[in-house]
Design an enzyme around this catalytic site. Structure first.
Site, PDB file in Angstrom:
ATOM      1  N   ASN A 178      35.286   0.507 -30.903  1.00  0.00           N
ATOM      2  CA  ASN A 178      35.522   1.556 -29.912  1.00  0.00           C
ATOM      3  C   ASN A 178      36.979   1.431 -29.460  1.00  0.00           C
ATOM      4  O   ASN A 178      37.322   0.544 -28.683  1.00  0.00           O
ATOM      5  CB  ASN A 178      34.551   1.353 -28.739  1.00  0.00           C
ATOM      6  CG  ASN A 178      34.720   2.414 -27.673  1.00  0.00           C
ATOM      7  OD1 ASN A 178      35.618   3.255 -27.754  1.00  0.00           O
ATOM      8  ND2 ASN A 178      33.870   2.379 -26.669  1.00  0.00           N
ATOM      9  N   HIS A 211      29.199  11.291 -23.787  1.00  0.00           N
ATOM     10  CA  HIS A 211      28.181  10.221 -23.664  1.00  0.00           C
ATOM     11  C   HIS A 211      26.983  10.502 -24.574  1.00  0.00           C
ATOM     12  O   HIS A 211      25.877  10.025 -24.322  1.00  0.00           O
ATOM     13  CB  HIS A 211      27.635  10.094 -22.221  1.00  0.00           C
ATOM     14  CG  HIS A 211      28.626   9.662 -21.201  1.00  0.00           C
ATOM     15  ND1 HIS A 211      28.653  10.191 -19.929  1.00  0.00           N
ATOM     16  CD2 HIS A 211      29.614   8.733 -21.241  1.00  0.00           C
ATOM     17  CE1 HIS A 211      29.618   9.621 -19.225  1.00  0.00           C
ATOM     18  NE2 HIS A 211      30.223   8.734 -20.006  1.00  0.00           N
ATOM     19  N   ARG A 250      36.710  10.917 -11.110  1.00  0.00           N
ATOM     20  CA  ARG A 250      36.816  12.325 -11.534  1.00  0.00           C
ATOM     21  C   ARG A 250      36.047  13.232 -10.580  1.00  0.00           C
ATOM     22  O   ARG A 250      34.959  12.876 -10.118  1.00  0.00           O
ATOM     23  CB  ARG A 250      36.249  12.505 -12.949  1.00  0.00           C
ATOM     24  CG  ARG A 250      37.148  11.972 -14.014  1.00  0.00           C
ATOM     25  CD  ARG A 250      36.516  12.112 -15.391  1.00  0.00           C
ATOM     26  NE  ARG A 250      36.584  10.837 -16.085  1.00  0.00           N
ATOM     27  CZ  ARG A 250      35.766  10.455 -17.051  1.00  0.00           C
ATOM     28  NH1 ARG A 250      34.814  11.246 -17.473  1.00  0.00           N
ATOM     29  NH2 ARG A 250      35.906   9.270 -17.606  1.00  0.00           N
ATOM     30  N   GLU A 302      25.063   1.628 -26.522  1.00  0.00           N
ATOM     31  CA  GLU A 302      25.779   2.543 -27.409  1.00  0.00           C
ATOM     32  C   GLU A 302      26.187   1.854 -28.711  1.00  0.00           C
ATOM     33  O   GLU A 302      26.175   2.467 -29.772  1.00  0.00           O
ATOM     34  CB  GLU A 302      26.999   3.129 -26.691  1.00  0.00           C
ATOM     35  CG  GLU A 302      26.564   4.083 -25.576  1.00  0.00           C
ATOM     36  CD  GLU A 302      27.692   4.493 -24.646  1.00  0.00           C
ATOM     37  OE1 GLU A 302      28.339   5.488 -24.941  1.00  0.00           O
ATOM     38  OE2 GLU A 302      27.907   3.818 -23.635  1.00  0.00           O
TER      39      GLU A 302
END
Ligand code: AMP
Length: 399
Positions: free
Chosen positions: A7, A180, A241, A385
Protein backbone atom coordinates in the site's frame (compact mmCIF):
# COMPACT_ATOMS: atom_id res chain seq x y z
CA UNK A 1 1.74 -19.54 -1.11
CA UNK A 2 2.99 -16.18 0.24
CA UNK A 3 1.46 -12.93 -0.95
CA UNK A 4 3.14 -9.56 -0.42
CA UNK A 5 0.55 -6.79 -0.05
CA UNK A 6 1.77 -3.26 -0.81
CA UNK A 7 0.00 0.00 0.00
CA UNK A 8 2.04 2.91 -1.34
CA UNK A 9 1.52 6.53 -0.33
CA UNK A 10 3.43 9.53 -1.63
CA UNK A 11 6.12 9.32 1.07
CA UNK A 12 5.21 6.08 2.83
CA UNK A 13 4.77 2.42 2.09
CA UNK A 14 2.89 -0.14 4.18
CA UNK A 15 3.31 -3.84 3.56
CA UNK A 16 2.18 -7.22 4.84
CA UNK A 17 3.38 -10.67 3.92
CA UNK A 18 0.48 -13.11 4.19
CA UNK A 19 0.45 -16.91 4.03
CA UNK A 20 -2.51 -17.44 1.70
CA UNK A 21 -3.05 -20.99 2.95
CA UNK A 22 -3.53 -20.15 6.63
CA UNK A 23 -4.44 -16.49 5.93
CA UNK A 24 -1.98 -15.53 8.67
CA UNK A 25 0.23 -12.46 8.60
CA UNK A 26 3.90 -13.52 8.53
CA UNK A 27 5.44 -10.04 8.71
CA UNK A 28 4.33 -6.47 8.30
CA UNK A 29 5.81 -3.02 8.30
CA UNK A 30 5.97 0.56 7.24
CA UNK A 31 8.53 2.70 5.41
CA UNK A 32 8.20 6.33 6.47
CA UNK A 33 9.55 9.60 5.08
CA UNK A 34 10.56 8.13 1.70
CA UNK A 35 12.54 10.77 -0.20
CA UNK A 36 12.65 12.99 2.91
CA UNK A 37 15.50 13.25 5.46
CA UNK A 38 14.93 10.88 8.41
CA UNK A 39 13.49 7.92 6.48
CA UNK A 40 13.09 4.65 8.36
CA UNK A 41 11.67 1.17 8.12
CA UNK A 42 9.54 -0.23 10.93
CA UNK A 43 9.54 -4.01 10.39
CA UNK A 44 7.53 -6.43 12.53
CA UNK A 45 7.91 -10.15 11.93
CA UNK A 46 5.08 -12.26 13.40
CA UNK A 47 5.51 -13.08 17.12
CA UNK A 48 8.27 -10.51 17.45
CA UNK A 49 8.71 -6.87 18.41
CA UNK A 50 9.20 -3.94 16.06
CA UNK A 51 12.62 -3.59 14.43
CA UNK A 52 13.37 -0.02 13.42
CA UNK A 53 16.05 0.68 10.80
CA UNK A 54 16.95 4.23 9.95
CA UNK A 55 18.45 4.49 6.46
CA UNK A 56 18.31 6.74 3.45
CA UNK A 57 15.43 5.81 1.13
CA UNK A 58 15.67 8.23 -1.75
CA UNK A 59 12.68 6.69 -3.54
CA UNK A 60 10.12 3.88 -3.39
CA UNK A 61 12.48 1.44 -5.13
CA UNK A 62 14.93 1.93 -2.25
CA UNK A 63 12.10 1.39 0.22
CA UNK A 64 10.92 -1.84 -1.42
CA UNK A 65 14.50 -3.07 -1.66
CA UNK A 66 14.82 -2.55 2.12
CA UNK A 67 11.56 -4.39 2.73
CA UNK A 68 12.70 -7.36 0.61
CA UNK A 69 16.12 -7.38 2.35
CA UNK A 70 14.41 -7.50 5.76
CA UNK A 71 12.03 -10.27 4.72
CA UNK A 72 15.00 -12.42 3.60
CA UNK A 73 17.51 -11.31 6.27
CA UNK A 74 19.42 -14.20 7.89
CA UNK A 75 18.60 -12.97 11.43
CA UNK A 76 15.20 -11.28 11.35
CA UNK A 77 13.84 -12.50 8.01
CA UNK A 78 10.86 -14.80 7.54
CA UNK A 79 11.80 -16.12 4.07
CA UNK A 80 14.89 -17.93 2.83
CA UNK A 81 14.62 -16.40 -0.63
CA UNK A 82 12.46 -14.03 -2.65
CA UNK A 83 11.29 -17.05 -4.68
CA UNK A 84 8.98 -17.75 -1.74
CA UNK A 85 6.87 -14.70 -2.69
CA UNK A 86 4.27 -16.03 -5.14
CA UNK A 87 2.59 -12.74 -6.02
CA UNK A 88 2.24 -9.09 -5.03
CA UNK A 89 -1.14 -7.41 -4.41
CA UNK A 90 -1.14 -3.62 -4.76
CA UNK A 91 -3.76 -1.33 -3.29
CA UNK A 92 -4.73 1.25 -5.91
CA UNK A 93 -7.00 4.09 -4.83
CA UNK A 94 -8.85 5.06 -8.01
CA UNK A 95 -9.90 2.77 -10.82
CA UNK A 96 -12.50 5.18 -12.23
CA UNK A 97 -15.09 3.42 -14.39
CA UNK A 98 -12.36 1.33 -16.00
CA UNK A 99 -12.03 -1.19 -13.17
CA UNK A 100 -15.07 -2.81 -11.59
CA UNK A 101 -12.89 -5.56 -10.11
CA UNK A 102 -9.28 -6.39 -9.32
CA UNK A 103 -6.99 -7.19 -12.21
CA UNK A 104 -3.63 -8.75 -13.04
CA UNK A 105 -1.16 -5.93 -13.76
CA UNK A 106 0.05 -5.62 -17.36
CA UNK A 107 1.44 -2.68 -19.34
CA UNK A 108 -2.12 -1.92 -20.55
CA UNK A 109 -3.42 -1.94 -16.96
CA UNK A 110 -0.67 0.48 -15.88
CA UNK A 111 -1.63 2.81 -18.74
CA UNK A 112 -5.31 2.61 -17.73
CA UNK A 113 -4.47 3.39 -14.07
CA UNK A 114 -2.44 6.38 -15.28
CA UNK A 115 -5.55 7.62 -17.07
CA UNK A 116 -7.34 7.66 -13.69
CA UNK A 117 -4.61 9.84 -12.13
CA UNK A 118 -6.59 13.03 -12.66
CA UNK A 119 -9.34 11.66 -10.39
CA UNK A 120 -6.91 10.93 -7.53
CA UNK A 121 -3.85 13.11 -8.13
CA UNK A 122 -2.44 12.58 -4.64
CA UNK A 123 -2.87 8.81 -4.48
CA UNK A 124 -2.75 7.07 -7.87
CA UNK A 125 0.71 8.33 -8.92
CA UNK A 126 2.13 7.01 -5.63
CA UNK A 127 0.40 3.65 -6.14
CA UNK A 128 1.90 3.46 -9.62
CA UNK A 129 5.39 4.20 -8.33
CA UNK A 130 5.00 1.23 -5.95
CA UNK A 131 3.93 -1.00 -8.84
CA UNK A 132 6.85 0.09 -11.04
CA UNK A 133 9.38 -0.36 -8.24
CA UNK A 134 8.15 -3.90 -7.49
CA UNK A 135 8.27 -4.76 -11.20
CA UNK A 136 11.85 -3.55 -11.32
CA UNK A 137 12.93 -5.62 -8.31
CA UNK A 138 10.75 -8.71 -8.92
CA UNK A 139 10.23 -8.81 -12.70
CA UNK A 140 8.97 -12.41 -12.77
CA UNK A 141 6.49 -12.21 -9.90
CA UNK A 142 2.82 -11.74 -10.93
CA UNK A 143 1.16 -8.62 -9.57
CA UNK A 144 -2.47 -7.70 -9.02
CA UNK A 145 -4.11 -4.27 -8.59
CA UNK A 146 -6.98 -4.07 -6.09
CA UNK A 147 -8.97 -0.84 -6.35
CA UNK A 148 -10.60 1.13 -3.52
CA UNK A 149 -13.34 2.17 -5.92
CA UNK A 150 -14.10 -1.20 -7.57
CA UNK A 151 -16.67 -2.55 -5.08
CA UNK A 152 -18.81 0.55 -5.56
CA UNK A 153 -19.00 0.21 -9.35
CA UNK A 154 -22.28 -1.71 -8.97
CA UNK A 155 -24.06 1.47 -7.79
CA UNK A 156 -27.04 2.33 -10.00
CA UNK A 157 -27.04 5.55 -12.00
CA UNK A 158 -29.47 7.29 -9.64
CA UNK A 159 -27.00 6.79 -6.79
CA UNK A 160 -23.80 7.78 -8.55
CA UNK A 161 -24.93 10.77 -10.64
CA UNK A 162 -24.65 14.31 -9.28
CA UNK A 163 -27.43 16.76 -10.12
CA UNK A 164 -25.26 18.74 -12.54
CA UNK A 165 -25.33 18.97 -16.36
CA UNK A 166 -25.14 15.41 -17.68
CA UNK A 167 -22.37 16.26 -20.13
CA UNK A 168 -19.94 16.61 -17.21
CA UNK A 169 -20.49 12.93 -16.54
CA UNK A 170 -20.48 11.91 -20.20
CA UNK A 171 -17.40 13.90 -21.19
CA UNK A 172 -15.42 14.03 -17.96
CA UNK A 173 -16.74 11.15 -15.76
CA UNK A 174 -17.74 13.53 -12.96
CA UNK A 175 -19.74 11.22 -10.65
CA UNK A 176 -19.69 9.51 -7.27
CA UNK A 177 -17.12 6.68 -7.12
CA UNK A 178 -16.79 5.88 -3.41
CA UNK A 179 -13.70 4.63 -1.55
CA UNK A 180 -12.73 2.12 1.19
CA UNK A 181 -14.26 -0.45 -1.20
CA UNK A 182 -11.96 -3.29 -0.14
CA UNK A 183 -13.04 -2.79 3.47
CA UNK A 184 -16.76 -2.51 2.64
CA UNK A 185 -16.53 -5.68 0.52
CA UNK A 186 -14.64 -7.63 3.19
CA UNK A 187 -16.87 -6.54 6.07
CA UNK A 188 -20.16 -7.11 4.26
CA UNK A 189 -19.07 -10.62 3.20
CA UNK A 190 -17.97 -11.39 6.79
CA UNK A 191 -21.36 -10.13 8.02
CA UNK A 192 -23.15 -12.70 5.88
CA UNK A 193 -20.95 -15.43 7.38
CA UNK A 194 -21.72 -14.20 10.90
CA UNK A 195 -25.43 -14.11 10.18
CA UNK A 196 -25.19 -17.53 8.51
CA UNK A 197 -27.29 -16.32 5.60
CA UNK A 198 -26.55 -16.10 1.86
CA UNK A 199 -24.74 -12.84 1.08
CA UNK A 200 -27.05 -12.40 -1.92
CA UNK A 201 -30.13 -12.31 0.34
CA UNK A 202 -29.09 -9.55 2.73
CA UNK A 203 -29.49 -5.79 3.15
CA UNK A 204 -26.43 -4.48 4.98
CA UNK A 205 -25.15 -1.07 6.02
CA UNK A 206 -21.39 -0.90 6.60
CA UNK A 207 -20.02 2.01 8.66
CA UNK A 208 -16.25 2.25 8.11
CA UNK A 209 -15.42 4.78 10.82
CA UNK A 210 -11.76 5.73 11.09
CA UNK A 211 -9.85 8.90 10.48
CA UNK A 212 -11.33 8.68 6.99
CA UNK A 213 -14.92 7.47 7.23
CA UNK A 214 -17.62 6.22 4.90
CA UNK A 215 -20.91 4.34 4.96
CA UNK A 216 -22.15 1.99 2.27
CA UNK A 217 -25.41 0.23 1.46
CA UNK A 218 -24.93 -3.36 0.28
CA UNK A 219 -28.03 -5.05 -1.08
CA UNK A 220 -28.03 -8.66 -2.27
CA UNK A 221 -24.22 -8.74 -2.26
CA UNK A 222 -23.79 -5.56 -4.29
CA UNK A 223 -22.98 -2.01 -3.26
CA UNK A 224 -25.95 0.22 -4.12
CA UNK A 225 -24.76 3.47 -2.52
CA UNK A 226 -21.87 4.93 -0.57
CA UNK A 227 -21.16 8.20 1.18
CA UNK A 228 -17.81 9.22 -0.35
CA UNK A 229 -17.98 10.80 -3.78
CA UNK A 230 -15.78 11.59 -6.76
CA UNK A 231 -13.12 12.17 -4.09
CA UNK A 232 -12.90 11.04 -0.45
CA UNK A 233 -14.05 14.50 0.72
CA UNK A 234 -17.79 13.87 0.40
CA UNK A 235 -20.06 12.27 2.98
CA UNK A 236 -19.46 11.88 6.70
CA UNK A 237 -17.73 14.39 8.92
CA UNK A 238 -14.28 12.78 9.34
CA UNK A 239 -11.11 13.32 11.37
CA UNK A 240 -10.00 16.33 9.35
CA UNK A 241 -12.31 16.25 6.30
CA UNK A 242 -15.53 18.22 6.19
CA UNK A 243 -17.72 15.69 4.40
CA UNK A 244 -20.85 17.16 2.75
CA UNK A 245 -21.00 20.96 2.51
CA UNK A 246 -23.01 23.25 0.29
CA UNK A 247 -20.65 23.86 -2.69
CA UNK A 248 -21.49 27.57 -2.53
CA UNK A 249 -19.66 27.69 0.83
CA UNK A 250 -16.40 27.35 -1.11
CA UNK A 251 -16.94 30.51 -3.15
CA UNK A 252 -18.07 32.38 -0.04
CA UNK A 253 -15.00 31.31 1.94
CA UNK A 254 -12.72 32.33 -0.95
CA UNK A 255 -14.32 35.78 -0.87
CA UNK A 256 -14.21 36.43 2.86
CA UNK A 257 -10.75 34.95 3.48
CA UNK A 258 -9.18 35.98 0.15
CA UNK A 259 -7.93 32.42 -0.21
CA UNK A 260 -7.79 30.48 -3.48
CA UNK A 261 -10.11 27.55 -4.22
CA UNK A 262 -7.11 25.27 -3.71
CA UNK A 263 -6.41 26.75 -0.28
CA UNK A 264 -10.03 26.43 0.81
CA UNK A 265 -10.13 22.82 -0.40
CA UNK A 266 -6.96 22.16 1.57
CA UNK A 267 -8.78 23.47 4.66
CA UNK A 268 -11.81 21.28 3.93
CA UNK A 269 -9.49 18.28 3.66
CA UNK A 270 -7.03 18.91 6.45
CA UNK A 271 -8.45 21.38 8.96
CA UNK A 272 -12.13 20.52 9.04
CA UNK A 273 -14.07 17.49 10.27
CA UNK A 274 -14.02 16.90 14.02
CA UNK A 275 -10.70 18.77 14.18
CA UNK A 276 -12.32 21.91 12.80
CA UNK A 277 -15.56 21.50 14.71
CA UNK A 278 -13.69 21.06 17.99
CA UNK A 279 -12.02 24.42 17.32
CA UNK A 280 -8.71 22.66 16.68
CA UNK A 281 -8.82 20.52 19.83
CA UNK A 282 -8.11 17.16 18.12
CA UNK A 283 -8.80 14.97 15.09
CA UNK A 284 -8.23 11.87 17.22
CA UNK A 285 -11.46 10.31 18.41
CA UNK A 286 -9.85 8.98 21.60
CA UNK A 287 -8.94 12.51 22.73
CA UNK A 288 -12.40 13.76 21.78
CA UNK A 289 -14.18 10.96 23.60
CA UNK A 290 -12.23 11.52 26.82
CA UNK A 291 -12.93 15.25 26.69
CA UNK A 292 -16.60 14.70 25.77
CA UNK A 293 -17.05 12.59 28.89
CA UNK A 294 -15.73 15.50 30.95
CA UNK A 295 -18.21 17.81 29.24
CA UNK A 296 -15.60 19.77 27.26
CA UNK A 297 -17.82 21.81 24.94
CA UNK A 298 -15.70 21.73 21.76
CA UNK A 299 -15.55 17.94 21.86
CA UNK A 300 -19.26 17.62 22.66
CA UNK A 301 -20.09 19.75 19.60
CA UNK A 302 -17.76 17.79 17.31
CA UNK A 303 -18.88 14.32 18.36
CA UNK A 304 -22.56 15.24 18.33
CA UNK A 305 -22.26 16.50 14.74
CA UNK A 306 -20.19 13.46 13.71
CA UNK A 307 -22.75 11.02 15.16
CA UNK A 308 -25.73 12.85 13.69
CA UNK A 309 -24.25 12.66 10.18
CA UNK A 310 -23.63 8.89 10.51
CA UNK A 311 -27.24 8.39 11.65
CA UNK A 312 -28.56 10.40 8.69
CA UNK A 313 -26.67 8.18 6.25
CA UNK A 314 -27.87 5.00 7.99
CA UNK A 315 -31.46 6.26 7.80
CA UNK A 316 -31.23 7.19 4.15
CA UNK A 317 -29.62 3.87 3.16
CA UNK A 318 -32.29 1.97 5.06
CA UNK A 319 -34.90 3.83 3.00
CA UNK A 320 -32.93 3.27 -0.22
CA UNK A 321 -32.76 -0.50 0.34
CA UNK A 322 -36.28 -0.87 1.77
CA UNK A 323 -34.97 -2.13 5.12
CA UNK A 324 -31.78 -3.43 6.69
CA UNK A 325 -30.79 -6.78 8.20
CA UNK A 326 -27.59 -5.64 9.89
CA UNK A 327 -25.57 -2.51 10.54
CA UNK A 328 -21.83 -3.27 10.64
CA UNK A 329 -19.18 -1.16 12.38
CA UNK A 330 -15.54 -1.34 11.36
CA UNK A 331 -12.18 0.57 11.25
CA UNK A 332 -10.33 2.28 14.12
CA UNK A 333 -13.31 4.04 15.68
CA UNK A 334 -16.08 1.68 14.55
CA UNK A 335 -14.26 -1.37 15.91
CA UNK A 336 -12.90 0.11 19.12
CA UNK A 337 -15.39 2.61 20.45
CA UNK A 338 -18.38 1.24 22.39
CA UNK A 339 -19.19 4.88 23.14
CA UNK A 340 -19.68 5.92 19.50
CA UNK A 341 -21.66 2.76 18.65
CA UNK A 342 -23.90 3.44 21.61
CA UNK A 343 -24.38 7.07 20.65
CA UNK A 344 -25.34 6.11 17.10
CA UNK A 345 -27.63 3.27 18.15
CA UNK A 346 -29.42 5.49 20.70
CA UNK A 347 -30.98 7.28 17.72
CA UNK A 348 -32.07 3.97 16.24
CA UNK A 349 -34.05 2.75 19.25
CA UNK A 350 -37.33 3.81 17.57
CA UNK A 351 -36.57 1.19 14.96
CA UNK A 352 -36.29 -1.60 17.53
CA UNK A 353 -32.48 -1.69 17.68
CA UNK A 354 -31.31 -2.71 21.13
CA UNK A 355 -27.64 -2.95 22.09
CA UNK A 356 -26.40 -5.52 24.59
CA UNK A 357 -24.16 -3.28 26.70
CA UNK A 358 -21.95 -6.13 27.93
CA UNK A 359 -21.29 -7.41 24.41
CA UNK A 360 -20.77 -3.87 23.11
CA UNK A 361 -17.56 -3.46 25.16
CA UNK A 362 -15.83 -6.53 23.66
CA UNK A 363 -12.85 -5.65 21.45
CA UNK A 364 -10.77 -7.06 18.63
CA UNK A 365 -13.15 -9.75 17.40
CA UNK A 366 -16.30 -10.23 15.38
CA UNK A 367 -19.29 -9.83 17.64
CA UNK A 368 -23.03 -9.26 17.37
CA UNK A 369 -23.59 -6.55 19.98
CA UNK A 370 -27.40 -6.61 19.98
CA UNK A 371 -29.86 -8.36 22.28
CA UNK A 372 -31.89 -11.32 21.01
CA UNK A 373 -34.96 -9.05 20.83
CA UNK A 374 -33.29 -6.41 18.65
CA UNK A 375 -35.13 -6.02 15.35
CA UNK A 376 -31.93 -5.39 13.39
CA UNK A 377 -28.50 -6.87 14.14
CA UNK A 378 -25.57 -4.59 14.92
CA UNK A 379 -22.24 -6.27 14.17
CA UNK A 380 -18.69 -5.24 15.02
CA UNK A 381 -16.33 -6.66 12.39
CA UNK A 382 -12.61 -5.81 12.44
CA UNK A 383 -11.68 -4.93 8.88
CA UNK A 384 -8.70 -6.58 7.21
CA UNK A 385 -7.96 -4.84 3.93
CA UNK A 386 -4.59 -6.57 3.54
CA UNK A 387 -6.17 -10.02 3.82
CA UNK A 388 -8.88 -8.98 1.35
CA UNK A 389 -6.18 -7.83 -1.11
CA UNK A 390 -4.27 -11.11 -0.62
CA UNK A 391 -7.45 -13.14 -1.29
CA UNK A 392 -8.16 -11.19 -4.48
CA UNK A 393 -4.54 -11.65 -5.60
CA UNK A 394 -4.65 -15.42 -5.06
CA UNK A 395 -7.98 -15.73 -6.88
CA UNK A 396 -6.64 -13.87 -9.91
CA UNK A 397 -3.25 -15.56 -10.20
CA UNK A 398 -4.88 -18.99 -9.80
CA UNK A 399 -6.97 -18.17 -12.84
P1 AMP B 1 -8.22 4.32 11.33
O1 AMP B 1 -8.16 5.47 10.37
O2 AMP B 1 -9.16 3.24 10.90
O3 AMP B 1 -6.88 3.80 11.73
O4 AMP B 1 -8.89 4.92 12.68
C1 AMP B 1 -8.21 5.90 13.42
C2 AMP B 1 -9.17 6.55 14.40
O5 AMP B 1 -9.74 5.54 15.27
C3 AMP B 1 -8.48 7.56 15.30
O6 AMP B 1 -9.19 8.77 15.35
C4 AMP B 1 -8.49 6.90 16.65
O7 AMP B 1 -8.61 7.84 17.68
C5 AMP B 1 -9.74 6.05 16.59
N1 AMP B 1 -9.66 5.00 17.61
C6 AMP B 1 -8.80 3.98 17.68
N2 AMP B 1 -8.99 3.27 18.84
C7 AMP B 1 -10.00 3.89 19.50
C8 AMP B 1 -10.68 3.68 20.74
N3 AMP B 1 -10.32 2.67 21.54
N4 AMP B 1 -11.65 4.54 21.08
C9 AMP B 1 -11.99 5.56 20.29
N5 AMP B 1 -11.41 5.81 19.11
C10 AMP B 1 -10.43 5.01 18.72
Amino acid sequence: MNILVINCGSSSLKFQLIDAGTEEMIAKGLCERIGIPGSRLVYTPKDSGKIITEAVMKDHTDAIRMVLDSLTDAKVGVLTSLNEISAVGHRVVHGGEKFASSTVITDDVIAAIEECNALAPLHNPANLIGIQSCRELMPDVPMVAVFDTAFHQTMPEEAYLYGIPYEYYEKHQVRKYGFHGTSHAYVSAQAAKMLNKPYESLKLIVCHLGNGASVSAVKNGKCVDTSMGMTPLEGLIMGTRSGDVDPAVIEYLCKITEKSVGEVLEELNKKSGVLGLSAGFSSDFRDLEDAYLEGEENSVRALNAFTYRVVKYIGSYCAAMGGVDAICFTAGLGENSPFIREKICEYLGFWGIELDHELNVLRGKEVDVTTKESRTRVLVIPTNEELAIARETVALINN
